[in-house]
Enzyme design. Structure first.
Site, PDB file in Angstrom:
ATOM      1  N   ASP A  19       0.349   1.926 -37.518  1.00  0.00           N
ATOM      2  CA  ASP A  19      -0.624   1.069 -37.421  1.00  0.00           C
ATOM      3  C   ASP A  19      -1.226   0.485 -38.942  1.00  0.00           C
ATOM      4  O   ASP A  19      -0.039   1.092 -39.731  1.00  0.00           O
ATOM      5  CB  ASP A  19      -2.591   2.187 -37.589  1.00  0.00           C
ATOM      6  CG  ASP A  19      -3.502   1.329 -37.880  1.00  0.00           C
ATOM      7  OD1 ASP A  19      -4.173   0.230 -37.774  1.00  0.00           O
ATOM      8  OD2 ASP A  19      -4.368   1.751 -38.790  1.00  0.00           O
ATOM      9  N   TYR A  51      -3.818  -5.472 -42.897  1.00  0.00           N
ATOM     10  CA  TYR A  51      -3.620  -6.649 -41.599  1.00  0.00           C
ATOM     11  C   TYR A  51      -4.223  -7.347 -41.492  1.00  0.00           C
ATOM     12  O   TYR A  51      -4.618  -8.356 -41.074  1.00  0.00           O
ATOM     13  CB  TYR A  51      -2.776  -6.034 -40.611  1.00  0.00           C
ATOM     14  CG  TYR A  51      -1.898  -5.459 -41.185  1.00  0.00           C
ATOM     15  CD1 TYR A  51      -1.093  -4.818 -42.074  1.00  0.00           C
ATOM     16  CD2 TYR A  51      -0.490  -4.747 -39.563  1.00  0.00           C
ATOM     17  CE1 TYR A  51       0.562  -4.273 -42.373  1.00  0.00           C
ATOM     18  CE2 TYR A  51       0.896  -3.830 -39.910  1.00  0.00           C
ATOM     19  CZ  TYR A  51       1.113  -4.125 -41.113  1.00  0.00           C
ATOM     20  OH  TYR A  51       1.795  -2.789 -40.680  1.00  0.00           O
ATOM     21  N   GLY A  52      -6.067  -7.052 -41.386  1.00  0.00           N
ATOM     22  CA  GLY A  52      -6.824  -7.730 -40.919  1.00  0.00           C
ATOM     23  C   GLY A  52      -7.176  -9.050 -41.443  1.00  0.00           C
ATOM     24  O   GLY A  52      -6.956 -10.376 -40.498  1.00  0.00           O
ATOM     25  N   ASN A  83      -5.461  -2.905 -33.331  1.00  0.00           N
ATOM     26  CA  ASN A  83      -5.456  -4.151 -32.815  1.00  0.00           C
ATOM     27  C   ASN A  83      -5.228  -5.140 -32.792  1.00  0.00           C
ATOM     28  O   ASN A  83      -4.594  -6.453 -32.286  1.00  0.00           O
ATOM     29  CB  ASN A  83      -7.349  -3.904 -32.524  1.00  0.00           C
ATOM     30  CG  ASN A  83      -8.107  -3.280 -31.879  1.00  0.00           C
ATOM     31  OD1 ASN A  83      -8.115  -3.353 -30.629  1.00  0.00           O
ATOM     32  ND2 ASN A  83      -7.941  -2.307 -32.098  1.00  0.00           N
ATOM     33  N   SER A  84      -5.236  -5.689 -34.098  1.00  0.00           N
ATOM     34  CA  SER A  84      -4.091  -6.632 -35.519  1.00  0.00           C
ATOM     35  C   SER A  84      -3.050  -6.897 -34.789  1.00  0.00           C
ATOM     36  O   SER A  84      -3.424  -7.783 -34.402  1.00  0.00           O
ATOM     37  CB  SER A  84      -4.498  -6.941 -36.794  1.00  0.00           C
ATOM     38  OG  SER A  84      -5.941  -5.762 -36.689  1.00  0.00           O
ATOM     39  N   GLU A 160     -11.068   2.891 -45.421  1.00  0.00           N
ATOM     40  CA  GLU A 160     -10.831   3.504 -46.391  1.00  0.00           C
ATOM     41  C   GLU A 160     -10.960   3.536 -47.542  1.00  0.00           C
ATOM     42  O   GLU A 160      -9.949   4.871 -48.108  1.00  0.00           O
ATOM     43  CB  GLU A 160      -9.510   2.504 -46.471  1.00  0.00           C
ATOM     44  CG  GLU A 160      -8.934   1.751 -45.639  1.00  0.00           C
ATOM     45  CD  GLU A 160      -7.523   1.837 -44.867  1.00  0.00           C
ATOM     46  OE1 GLU A 160      -7.063   2.347 -45.820  1.00  0.00           O
ATOM     47  OE2 GLU A 160      -6.999   1.626 -44.072  1.00  0.00           O
ATOM     48  N   THR A 193      -9.006   0.271 -34.655  1.00  0.00           N
ATOM     49  CA  THR A 193      -9.089   1.526 -34.586  1.00  0.00           C
ATOM     50  C   THR A 193      -9.798   2.188 -35.504  1.00  0.00           C
ATOM     51  O   THR A 193      -9.722   3.440 -35.865  1.00  0.00           O
ATOM     52  CB  THR A 193      -7.323   1.926 -34.404  1.00  0.00           C
ATOM     53  OG1 THR A 193      -6.820   1.804 -35.823  1.00  0.00           O
ATOM     54  CG2 THR A 193      -6.611   1.567 -33.498  1.00  0.00           C
TER      55      THR A 193
HETATM   56  N1  DGL Z   1      -7.199  -0.471 -37.752  1.00  0.00           N
HETATM   57  C1  DGL Z   1      -6.622  -2.260 -37.584  1.00  0.00           C
HETATM   58  C2  DGL Z   1      -7.544  -2.143 -36.243  1.00  0.00           C
HETATM   59  O1  DGL Z   1      -7.272  -2.114 -35.740  1.00  0.00           O
HETATM   60  C3  DGL Z   1      -7.104  -2.339 -38.987  1.00  0.00           C
HETATM   61  C4  DGL Z   1      -7.033  -2.597 -40.721  1.00  0.00           C
HETATM   62  C5  DGL Z   1      -6.176  -3.772 -41.121  1.00  0.00           C
HETATM   63  O2  DGL Z   1      -7.050  -4.516 -41.275  1.00  0.00           O
HETATM   64  O3  DGL Z   1      -5.349  -3.477 -41.185  1.00  0.00           O
HETATM   65  O4  DGL Z   1      -7.101  -3.893 -36.032  1.00  0.00           O
END
Ligand code: DGL
Length: 274
Positions: A19, A51-52, A83-84, A160, A193
């Site tokens: 993740d 990451y979003g 998910n990203s 976070e 997630t």
């Molecule tokens: N946990 C990541 C997801 O499921 C997103 C968190 C992020 O933006 O890094 O997309």
């Protein structure tokens, strides 16, 4: 359902989870509930999270670095617990590794399609997931289903920071979720997630009539099914080893992980990916 058993050397390898940061821990917790005898290695790219907001090409590059790292540790399966990253990298990952690859999007989409009564499904997610339109693709086979997507970038910030309640979060949640209520969705996918940690406030705003689908729980069930079919799971109780790796500060990871998930996160080690 029958399955052929894998040999002990493969069977005893850990399952790798990747993740961007802490959100995938919700997938790991669901996995540990369902697969208590398996070893897990969790890698969170906390140094480069979130990451979003990043372009999909960059998310793909970072995610492949993380998955390569885990594959190098000889895991018996990879779980893209983000998910990203799932939207950005799934097809590359399936081509790149010879072990089973699991992700979070399709299992959640399938559950939502099965759960909806009025054919109106919502998904809350990061901007990267919204832009990839991965959930649109995943539900496309269900004719007559409408999907309303809402990117909720600040939700990850709250998680976070360890904030899962309070007036500021409630106000932000009301604002983000208003279009989903207006669209009359009866099923809402938590398409990030991190969001299972906000299920309380999301349920509070949406009300009990709306079924929440956690991509963490549905992913864990998909891993259980996929690994059982391949004979890749231990059948007898054993002492399992869980390892936590981070690209950021190990103490921070341990501290925030403990704050979010209690004693589940037992310590962490820093690794470099680039
Ligand atoms: N946990 C990541 C997801 O499921 C997103 C968190 C992020 O933006 O890094 O997309």
């Amino acid at each position: 359902m029958t399955s052929q058993r894998a040999g002990g050397d493969v069977l005893d390898r850990p399952i790798g989870l990747f993740d961007s940061g802490f959100g995938g821990l919700t997938v790991m917790r669901a996995l540990v509930d369902q697969l208590p005898h398996e070893d897990f290695i969790y890698l969170g790219d906390t140094a480069r999270a979130p990451y979003g907001p990043r372009p999909i090409a960059e998310v793909r590059q970072f995610a492949l670095q993380g998955l390569d790292y885990l594959a190098g540790l000889e895991v018996k399966a990879l779980v893209i617990a983000c998910n990203s990253a799932s939207g950005a990298v799934l097809h590359d990952a399936r081509e790149r590794y010879s072990i089973p690859i699991f992700e979070v999007i399709l299992p959640a989409a399938k559950r939502a399609v099965a759960a909806t009564r009025n054919g109106r499904v919502g998904v809350v997610c990061t901007q990267a997931t919204a832009t990839s339109r991965s959930y649109d693709d995943a539900v496309a086979v269900a004719a007559d289903l409408s999907l309303t997507t809402k990117a909720c970038p600040r939700f990850v910030e709250f998680v976070e920071a360890g904030i899962t309640g309070g007036p500021e979060l409630l106000g932000v949640a009301q604002q983000y979720l208003a279009p989903l209520s207006q669209a009359d969705v009866d099923t809402l996918i938590l398409g990030c997630t991190h969001y299972p940690l906000l299920a309380g406030v999301i349920n509070y705003v949406m009300g009990n009539e709306v079924t929440l689908v956690s991509s963490a729980d549905t992913c864990a069930q998909a891993v259980y099914s996929g690994m059982t079919r391949r004979g890749l799971l231990h059948e007898q109780p054993r002492d399992a080893v869980r390892t936590f790796l981070t690209t950021g500060d190990a103490d921070d990871f341990h501290g925030i992980g403990r704050r979010l998930l209690g004693g589940f996160v037992t310590g962490a080690t820093t690794v470099a990916l680039d």
